[in-house]
Design a protein around this motif. Structure first.
Motif, PDB file in Angstrom:
ATOM      1  N   VAL A  50     -12.629 -71.055   5.486  1.00  0.00           N
ATOM      2  CA  VAL A  50     -13.551 -72.046   5.153  1.00  0.00           C
ATOM      3  C   VAL A  50     -14.661 -72.113   5.860  1.00  0.00           C
ATOM      4  CG1 VAL A  50     -13.379 -74.662   4.820  1.00  0.00           C
ATOM      5  CG2 VAL A  50     -11.482 -73.346   3.811  1.00  0.00           C
ATOM      6  N   VAL A  51     -14.323 -72.102   7.138  1.00  0.00           N
ATOM      7  CA  VAL A  51     -15.463 -72.164   8.318  1.00  0.00           C
ATOM      8  C   VAL A  51     -16.370 -70.811   7.906  1.00  0.00           C
ATOM      9  CG1 VAL A  51     -15.985 -72.072  10.545  1.00  0.00           C
ATOM     10  CG2 VAL A  51     -14.245 -73.544   9.788  1.00  0.00           C
ATOM     11  N   LEU A  52     -15.907 -69.972   7.718  1.00  0.00           N
ATOM     12  CA  LEU A  52     -16.811 -68.760   7.460  1.00  0.00           C
ATOM     13  C   LEU A  52     -17.508 -68.768   6.245  1.00  0.00           C
ATOM     14  CD1 LEU A  52     -14.773 -65.747   8.597  1.00  0.00           C
ATOM     15  CD2 LEU A  52     -16.742 -66.528   9.860  1.00  0.00           C
ATOM     16  N   VAL A  53     -17.032 -69.570   5.054  1.00  0.00           N
ATOM     17  CA  VAL A  53     -17.825 -69.602   3.776  1.00  0.00           C
ATOM     18  C   VAL A  53     -18.789 -70.805   4.100  1.00  0.00           C
ATOM     19  CG1 VAL A  53     -17.571 -70.602   1.686  1.00  0.00           C
ATOM     20  CG2 VAL A  53     -15.894 -68.789   2.368  1.00  0.00           C
ATOM     21  N   VAL A  54     -18.597 -71.809   4.931  1.00  0.00           N
ATOM     22  CA  VAL A  54     -19.565 -72.912   4.957  1.00  0.00           C
ATOM     23  C   VAL A  54     -20.634 -72.339   5.747  1.00  0.00           C
ATOM     24  CG1 VAL A  54     -19.968 -75.126   6.222  1.00  0.00           C
ATOM     25  CG2 VAL A  54     -18.005 -74.814   4.758  1.00  0.00           C
ATOM     26  N   VAL A  55     -20.445 -71.726   6.832  1.00  0.00           N
ATOM     27  CA  VAL A  55     -21.393 -70.726   7.485  1.00  0.00           C
ATOM     28  C   VAL A  55     -22.376 -70.006   6.688  1.00  0.00           C
ATOM     29  CG1 VAL A  55     -21.971 -69.334   9.537  1.00  0.00           C
ATOM     30  CG2 VAL A  55     -20.498 -71.014   9.905  1.00  0.00           C
ATOM     31  N   ALA A  56     -21.759 -69.184   6.094  1.00  0.00           N
ATOM     32  CA  ALA A  56     -22.717 -68.486   5.055  1.00  0.00           C
ATOM     33  C   ALA A  56     -23.461 -69.122   4.192  1.00  0.00           C
ATOM     34  CB  ALA A  56     -21.492 -67.296   4.266  1.00  0.00           C
ATOM     35  N   LEU A  57     -22.719 -70.081   3.502  1.00  0.00           N
ATOM     36  CA  LEU A  57     -23.752 -70.911   2.669  1.00  0.00           C
ATOM     37  C   LEU A  57     -24.718 -71.493   3.328  1.00  0.00           C
ATOM     38  CD1 LEU A  57     -20.934 -72.558   0.403  1.00  0.00           C
ATOM     39  CD2 LEU A  57     -22.604 -70.973  -0.192  1.00  0.00           C
ATOM     40  N   ALA A  58     -24.368 -72.031   4.481  1.00  0.00           N
ATOM     41  CA  ALA A  58     -25.727 -73.078   5.284  1.00  0.00           C
ATOM     42  C   ALA A  58     -26.722 -71.870   5.536  1.00  0.00           C
ATOM     43  CB  ALA A  58     -25.095 -73.278   6.660  1.00  0.00           C
ATOM     44  N   TRP A  59     -26.271 -70.345   6.117  1.00  0.00           N
ATOM     45  CA  TRP A  59     -27.270 -69.497   6.463  1.00  0.00           C
ATOM     46  C   TRP A  59     -28.173 -69.169   5.017  1.00  0.00           C
ATOM     47  CZ3 TRP A  59     -26.873 -63.799   5.013  1.00  0.00           C
ATOM     48  CH2 TRP A  59     -27.862 -63.195   5.593  1.00  0.00           C
ATOM     49  N   TYR A  60     -27.483 -69.075   3.955  1.00  0.00           N
ATOM     50  CA  TYR A  60     -27.992 -68.778   2.720  1.00  0.00           C
ATOM     51  C   TYR A  60     -29.045 -69.855   2.362  1.00  0.00           C
ATOM     52  CZ  TYR A  60     -28.668 -67.694  -2.096  1.00  0.00           C
ATOM     53  OH  TYR A  60     -29.189 -67.424  -3.381  1.00  0.00           O
ATOM     54  N   ILE A  61     -28.699 -71.210   2.451  1.00  0.00           N
ATOM     55  CA  ILE A  61     -29.534 -71.994   2.027  1.00  0.00           C
ATOM     56  C   ILE A  61     -30.964 -72.182   3.031  1.00  0.00           C
ATOM     57  CG2 ILE A  61     -29.668 -74.578   2.242  1.00  0.00           C
ATOM     58  CD1 ILE A  61     -27.065 -74.766   1.055  1.00  0.00           C
ATOM     59  N   THR A  62     -30.592 -71.899   4.257  1.00  0.00           N
ATOM     60  CA  THR A  62     -31.614 -71.821   5.377  1.00  0.00           C
ATOM     61  C   THR A  62     -32.776 -70.459   4.956  1.00  0.00           C
ATOM     62  OG1 THR A  62     -30.232 -72.564   7.162  1.00  0.00           O
ATOM     63  CG2 THR A  62     -32.283 -71.386   7.964  1.00  0.00           C
TER      64      THR A  62
END
Length: 147
Positions: free
Chosen positions: A52-64
């Motif tokens: 879950v943490v990896l998915v959240v980090v990946a989504l934050a990076w993608y949004i950035t």
């Protein structure tokens, strides 16, 4: 034939008596299976949390990244607009400058005031670079022509 009942269809239907219907029997599961079913191990919990943490980090990076691309596109559009404005102003200034030049007056001043003359036949030397380039690179002094 009058005493027999007529049955429609290709099979005879069986009727069950209420006492013959199967009853649902509830079998209790052993305690250890129940316990295992309701609790997950520490390793599984850690693995799920990490996922879950990896998915959240990946989504934050993608949004950035998406925000950076959007800002870059806006910046490019602004710069293109400025470039078009500058090109238009440059073309207008060039046309104004060319419109104010009187070539006959320039020729008169060059000949009368500065003593310039047209080149004679012997003063014109034509060079060939042989390669078809748009410019000539001078590697030696140009020879003087007597005449």
């Amino acid at each position: 034939m009058a005493n027999t009942a007529y049955v429609r269809g290709n099979t005879v239907r069986k009727e069950y008596e209420p006492s013959r219907r199967p009853r649902h029997v509830h079998v209790q599961e052993p305690q250890r299976i129940k316990k295992r079913r309701h609790h997950m191990s520490l390793g599984t919990l850690f693995y799920m949390t990490l996922a879950v943490v990896l998915v959240v980090v990946a989504l934050a990076w993608y949004i950035t990244l998406q925000a950076q691309v959007k800002n870059a596109s806006k910046n490019i559009a602004t710069l293109e607009s400025q470039l078009n404005t500058l090109k238009q102003e440059n073309d207008e200034a060039y046309n104004r400058a060319n419109g104010n030049i009187d070539l006959d007056e320039v020729k008169r001043i060059a000949i009368q005031e500065y003593g310039m003359t047209y080149a004679t036949e012997g003063q014109i030397i034509t060079y060939s670079d042989g390669g078809g380039n748009d410019y000539v690179r001078q590697v030696a002094p140009i020879p003087e022509v007597d005449g």
